[in-house]
Design an enzyme around this catalytic site. Structure first.
Site, PDB file in Angstrom:
ATOM      1  CG  HIS A 106      -2.689   3.316   5.771  1.00  0.00           C
ATOM      2  ND1 HIS A 106      -4.033   3.606   5.710  1.00  0.00           N
ATOM      3  CD2 HIS A 106      -2.607   1.959   5.658  1.00  0.00           C
ATOM      4  CE1 HIS A 106      -4.727   2.481   5.554  1.00  0.00           C
ATOM      5  NE2 HIS A 106      -3.880   1.468   5.526  1.00  0.00           N
ATOM      6  CG  HIS A 111      -8.334   0.147   4.455  1.00  0.00           C
ATOM      7  ND1 HIS A 111      -7.838   0.136   3.192  1.00  0.00           N
ATOM      8  CD2 HIS A 111      -7.265  -0.030   5.258  1.00  0.00           C
ATOM      9  CE1 HIS A 111      -6.524  -0.049   3.224  1.00  0.00           C
ATOM     10  NE2 HIS A 111      -6.160  -0.150   4.466  1.00  0.00           N
ATOM     11  CD  GLU A 124      -3.127  -0.704   2.094  1.00  0.00           C
ATOM     12  OE1 GLU A 124      -4.208  -0.415   1.581  1.00  0.00           O
ATOM     13  OE2 GLU A 124      -2.920  -0.689   3.321  1.00  0.00           O
ATOM     14  CG  HIS A 147      -5.743  -1.172   9.646  1.00  0.00           C
ATOM     15  ND1 HIS A 147      -5.216  -2.435   9.537  1.00  0.00           N
ATOM     16  CD2 HIS A 147      -5.539  -0.580   8.437  1.00  0.00           C
ATOM     17  CE1 HIS A 147      -4.717  -2.595   8.319  1.00  0.00           C
ATOM     18  NE2 HIS A 147      -4.894  -1.485   7.639  1.00  0.00           N
TER      19      HIS A 147
END
Lengths: 269, 269, 269, 269
Positions: free
Chosen positions: D130, D200, D111, D132
């Site tokens: 980034h 996500h 990613e 979760h």
């Protein structure tokens, strides 16, 4: 007598589980072992036990098993101790009828039938986790189905069945403590990766110890997220089945990354 | 004067608790001891104190006691310190009137009457935990009864009574600080294992220190689960009384397993 | 220039806070000190900083102060660092106008006016805690008043006022960063022990460092309990004002017990 | 073959990512490096990785990157391992097309396009996180917009956009795994500091590693507070845009204080 009052926890041998009348008859037979497995493989099962504790899936209760890598009709599980305390020497080999291969092995969990019966019904499964994962139990008791909140829990997309032991066995102590009860649970699980157990916990499967542990951890994490979403304005959009399949494929392959972290956290390399 | 402003926490002797006028009269008498008990047994009480802290049931407040194994009219409880800090030398022997056997013993909790009066009313009880268990207090203040969410909390199936000290004693500082208040609490507890205390906490009993600790831990765990279930669609299915009785039997016998884990976590073997 | 972009956190001296034009003029004057205090007393303030961090009341932000025991017009507070990191040498003496007594002292928090202005308005207060206590902020932003769920939070019985800086000062960065804003907060606090601050946090007072810390911890604990009670069936019964007064008296005197535990947890004896 | 089943996690080199047919052709070219950077600067990125783990923003997954300080068309990110385990030698230099500068560098996250495409679209951004982040995902899936509960989360005042990968790409495994998907995410992010990702997680930006980490931590903290506020009586008053701008300015400048604490917690000075 304490021994019989507490068949599922005291450190006793399988022999001791016999009724007094049987004890002298050496009724327990020795089963053929599936063969030696490397310590490295058993260490995955040891790590799994400790990781489930560290990650909050199990407490003093709960267990995880692994199918014998060379003998699909045998599985490994710890003797009856808290998962956090399991070491390699606590691992016992079982038949799929959940009898210890070695009749002198220390006794395992009364609920080992959960594992044996799922292995019988599901050739694709090589590892089973049973836990009282705390945020999952409310979903087992209520009517809201557990659903996938994020990609790493894609395995929850689709149906998550709920097993209620009362349906078939009436009022019990809720434990899955014989083969019939284990088989009934396996039947409700069907071809799904996870089943909830009303008033009790859940069972999670995988085609590796790592994947079963991964799914057990994220079943709990997902339950927390879904619970939180209940306080927000809906409709909540879940991972759908098409997405879930793709997520599950992708994630099944990435579980090495958290596994590496989790193993470090429990002091194993 | 600080001593009298703070009868329940400062490290004072029982003698010091006398009103100044009485202090010279040596009014406190020495009671007959129930006899020496092995350090191993007292260590269970020490472990219980620390475990309750580690498992989040008690914080700086709360206490646990054990009936004297050889003298049912005596019990052991720590002097007035935080449970996490209790060692064997902090344990004090009490009469069921909650007077220290040794008048020179360090003073114990002002609320020790909770323990003494429950031991009087309940010959079956050999250990009592009092805590401000955080998720249980909301249930003590609201109208939703605490109910058993899972088998290990089967002891909560059936009625969990709520004691409101105001009902009988009007506005107070909420503490159960004399025999009458302790007896009123014991009366509300009746033959149940657990009672909630409005605006205060709860009291949990068992026929062993291990079982009382077990129940105290899972009363908190169960409260968290039931709270979570309130955000889900109902009706929520609880463990019913028939199941609860069977669970309680089974679980009462399995509490060695988490106990072994909890003891390790507090550094005791 | 970074120094002026960040007046409240960088490790700068009070002298450096002067505008460049003033810097050479030694405009900051030295104030008379309230006199030396024993290290033991300052250690209570050090412990308070660390305890608030350990108990989850403060994170990288937040501060606690103590009025000078011999000079009511002086107070002690740390220089501008995270509370968990405070040591005795980080403590700075301030006037009630929140100017450092020593113009060369390291700069303290921009929000120190919270402390100075409350000490001015409230002769009964000898310690002030300001935090972004996480479960209290929702109550500061919503319409549900914070109310006492249990005896140890009896100080919350009665009114818990909410300060909204916008009411008097329009849109700001929410910080109480001058004497006027501090005085406005003190006015809203009035004679209460606790005030919430909309979109920001809360302020807690006491007549000792120990009591202020105690109240800050239990304000957070109580908020969690009250939040939980919102998911249960009501009406919820709170500690009423008559009970609250009695609780507050009793508890004010017992805060040594958790203090002893908390100090051990932060490695101080 | 495991390597291709798991392109995003196994410890493989970029060369190994080539299809077998290409592997011999050395198709991956070496890109010009942006030049050496001091270990001190890279250590900020190492610290960022560990801090995000310690503060509960990332678990085994998630990543943080830093634009090259001297070459805006290059960025640094770890090879594909859990953030908590990142050391300086795990850092890889990337082009904005998210190709490793060194074709023999260990493979990074699948990613990584999230990072490269945001750096392309947002010259003002020098760091991207980034994650979760667990309490943020419910907001990504539900209809309640994330809003600023307190001054330190002032960057959330105004719009927090939500990216749904399905809108443009149909059912996927939810990963942002190519440049097109990264660009689509960057487009939804627009000029905002934070965007949520349905099913996500979220992406957070800043003009320094410290600020991006700060915002990632407080996005999670703020989500918890906003979730709690949903159980209280409204209307809840949020930080408005005028306040948010002032808060963001002020807070952007104060992030050294928590950073100092967080670095200590991960054992870096």
């Amino acid at each position: 007598m304490r021994l019989f009052a507490c068949p599922c926890c005291a450190p006793f041998s399988n022999r001791q589980m016999l009724a007094p009348a049987d004890a002298g008859r050496s009724a327990l037979k020795r089963h053929k072992s599936g063969g030696k497995v490397s310590p490295r493989i058993l260490d995955d099962l040891v790590a799994a036990n400790r990781i489930l504790a560290t990650e909050g899936v199990v407490d003093g209760y709960g267990h995880v098993s692994m199918r014998h890598p060379d003998a699909p009709d045998r599985y490994f599980i710890a003797r009856s101790i808290a998962p956090a305390l399991v070491t390699r020497k606590d691992i016992v080999e079982m038949t799929l009828d959940s009898e210890a291969v070695d009749p002198n092995a220390p006794g395992s969990y009364l609920e080992r039938y959960i594992h044996g019966e799922i292995y019988k019904a599901r050739p694709d499964v090589t590892s089973v986790v049973h836990s009282h994962s705390p945020t999952v139990i409310p979903f087992a008791n209520a009517k809201t189905p557990l659903r996938a909140m994020m990609h790493v829990a894609g395995f929850l997309a689709g149906r998550v069945p709920v097993f209620d032991i009362k349906d078939k066995f009436g009022p019990t102590n809720m434990l899955v403590s014989n083969r019939d009860q284990g088989a009934a649970l396996a039947e409700v699980l069907s071809d799904r990766p996870v089943a909830l157990m009303r008033g009790h916990g859940n069972v999670v499967t995988g085609d590796s110890v790592k994947l079963a542990v991964f799914r057990a951890v994220y079943t709990e994490v997902n339950a927390r997220m879904q619970l939180a979403s209940r306080d927000l304005d809906g409709p909540v959009i879940f991972i759908d089945e098409a997405e879930g399949r793709k997520c599950d494929e992708m994630i099944a392959a990435t579980c090495e990354r958290p596994w590496g972290l989790w193993k470090q956290k429990v002091g194993m390399k």
